[in-house]
Design a protein around this motif. Structure first.
Motif, PDB file in Angstrom:
ATOM      1  N   ARG A  81       0.822  -1.209   0.000  1.00 20.73           N
ATOM      2  CA  ARG A  81       0.000   0.000   0.000  1.00 20.73           C
ATOM      3  C   ARG A  81       0.859   1.263   0.000  1.00 20.73           C
ATOM      4  O   ARG A  81       0.552   2.238  -0.694  1.00 20.73           O
ATOM      5  N   ALA A  82       1.935   1.262   0.769  1.00 21.01           N
ATOM      6  CA  ALA A  82       2.776   2.458   0.866  1.00 21.01           C
ATOM      7  C   ALA A  82       3.367   2.826  -0.492  1.00 21.01           C
ATOM      8  O   ALA A  82       3.357   3.998  -0.889  1.00 21.01           O
ATOM      9  N   SER A  83       3.883   1.847  -1.222  1.00 19.50           N
ATOM     10  CA  SER A  83       4.473   2.144  -2.530  1.00 19.50           C
ATOM     11  C   SER A  83       3.395   2.486  -3.551  1.00 19.50           C
ATOM     12  O   SER A  83       3.640   3.255  -4.484  1.00 19.50           O
ATOM     13  N   ASP A  85       0.618   4.188  -2.740  1.00 18.90           N
ATOM     14  CA  ASP A  85       0.332   5.594  -2.409  1.00 18.90           C
ATOM     15  C   ASP A  85       1.395   6.518  -2.998  1.00 18.90           C
ATOM     16  O   ASP A  85       1.073   7.583  -3.550  1.00 18.90           O
ATOM     17  N   GLU A  86       2.635   6.117  -2.891  1.00 18.73           N
ATOM     18  CA  GLU A  86       3.740   6.926  -3.400  1.00 18.73           C
ATOM     19  C   GLU A  86       3.636   7.095  -4.916  1.00 18.73           C
ATOM     20  O   GLU A  86       3.872   8.191  -5.446  1.00 18.73           O
ATOM     21  N   TYR A 173      -4.478  -4.213  -1.690  1.00 21.20           N
ATOM     22  CA  TYR A 173      -3.784  -3.138  -0.983  1.00 21.20           C
ATOM     23  C   TYR A 173      -4.746  -2.056  -0.489  1.00 21.20           C
ATOM     24  O   TYR A 173      -4.405  -1.305   0.430  1.00 21.20           O
TER      25      TYR A 173
END
Length: 246
Positions: A81-83, A85-86, A173
Motif C-alpha cells: 500500500r505504501a508504494s 500511495d507513493e 492493498y
C-alpha cells in the motif's frame, strides 16, 4: 415423450442458462459515478480483456489478486500500500507530463518554434536520431503542447493514477471504498481540465504515445468502438455531478 434424452439436455441447458443469467452482471457497477470513473479505465480494460463495467476490471479473487500484484510490481515497482500511495502521489504531482513539458521546451530551444508547422517533422528528423514516424509523432506532440501545455498529455497521468488504485484494490492493498474515494478526487480534477470524453481521450492517447513511444492508432480505434456501443459508458455526461455512492 419420444425423445426423453433430448428433453433432458434441453432442460439442463435451460437450468444452466438460468444460473449464468442470474449471476451475469452481479458485479457490474450501477452507480453513474462509478461508471464514470470506469470510463477513464475502459480503454485499458478492453486492451487487457477485462470488464470495463466493473471497477478494477474483474471480481476480486485469489488469482486476480496475484496477477495484479505481479503487474503492479513490474510496471511501477509497487509491492504494498505504501508504494502504491507513493506512485499515485507521483502521478498526480508530476507524472509523465513534467518530463514531456521539459522535452517540448528543449525542442523549442533547439529552434523548432521557428519552423513552419508543416516542416517541423523534417526539422526533428534532421536534428535528432529518430525515425521519420517518430519525428512526425513528436511534431504532433509539439503542436499539442503549444495549444494545451502539459495538459496535452496529463490525462494519461490522471487515468494511470486511478489504474494504480483500481489494481491496488484487486491486489488487496486498498478496500474498494478507499480506492474509489481517491479516484473520486482525481475524477473531479479531470472534469476541471477537459471538457468532454473526446478531449480526455485525446490527451490520454497523446500521453500513451509519449510514454510508450509508439502510435496510439490502434487504441484510438478501440476508443471509437467503445464509444459507439449502445450501452457505452461514454454516453454519460462528461460533466456529470460526481458524488460518493458506495
Amino acid at each position: 415423450m419420444k425423445n426423453p434424452g433430448k428433453a433432458l439436455v434441453v432442460l439442463l441447458a435451460a437450468v444452466l442458462l438460468a444460473a449464468v443469467t442470474a449471476g451475469c452482471g452481479k458485479n457490474v457497477d450501477k452507480s453513474d459515478t462509478v461508471r464514470w470513473i470506469n470510463g477513464t479505465q475502459a480503454l485499458r480494460a478492453e486492451v487487457n480483456g477485462w470488464d470495463c463495467a466493473v471497477f478494477g476490471g474483474e471480481a476480486v479473487k485469489d488469482d486476480a489478486a496475484a496477477s495484479r500484484k505481479e503487474r503492479l510490481a513490474e510496471e511501477w515497482e509497487v509491492t504494498d500500500r505504501a508504494s502504491a500511495d507513493e506512485t499515485v502521489d507521483w502521478l498526480l504531482s508530476e507524472g509523465h507530463r513534467m518530463s514531456f513539458a521539459e522535452r517540448m521546451d528543449l525542442l523549442t530551444e533547439s529552434g523548432l518554434a521557428g519552423a513552419a508547422e508543416g516542416e517541423r517533422a523534417d526539422f526533428i528528423y534532421e536534428h535528432y536520431e529518430l525515425t521519420e514516424e517518430e519525428a512526425q509523432r513528436y511534431a504532433q506532440l509539439y503542436k499539442a503542447y503549444g495549444e494545451a501545455g502539459a495538459d496535452a498529455v496529463s490525462a494519461w497521468d490522471y487515468s494511470r493514477a486511478i489504474s494504480v488504485l483500481a489494481d491496488g484494490y484487486v491486489a488487496g492493498y486498498y478496500t474498494k471504498e478507499e480506492a474509489l474515494d481517491r479516484s473520486l478526487e482525481i475524477a473531479g480534477v479531470m472534469q476541471g481540465i477537459y471538457g468532454s470524453w473526446d478531449a480526455f481521450a485525446d490527451s490520454y492517447l497523446r500521453g500513451y504515445e509519449y510514454a510508450a513511444e509508439e502510435s496510439s492508432r490502434e487504441r484510438r480505434g478501440i476508443y471509437e468502438t467503445l464509444k459507439a456501443a449502445e450501452d457505452s459508458v461514454y454516453l454519460l455526461d462528461w460533466n456529470l455531478a460526481l458524488e460518493k455512492s458506495w
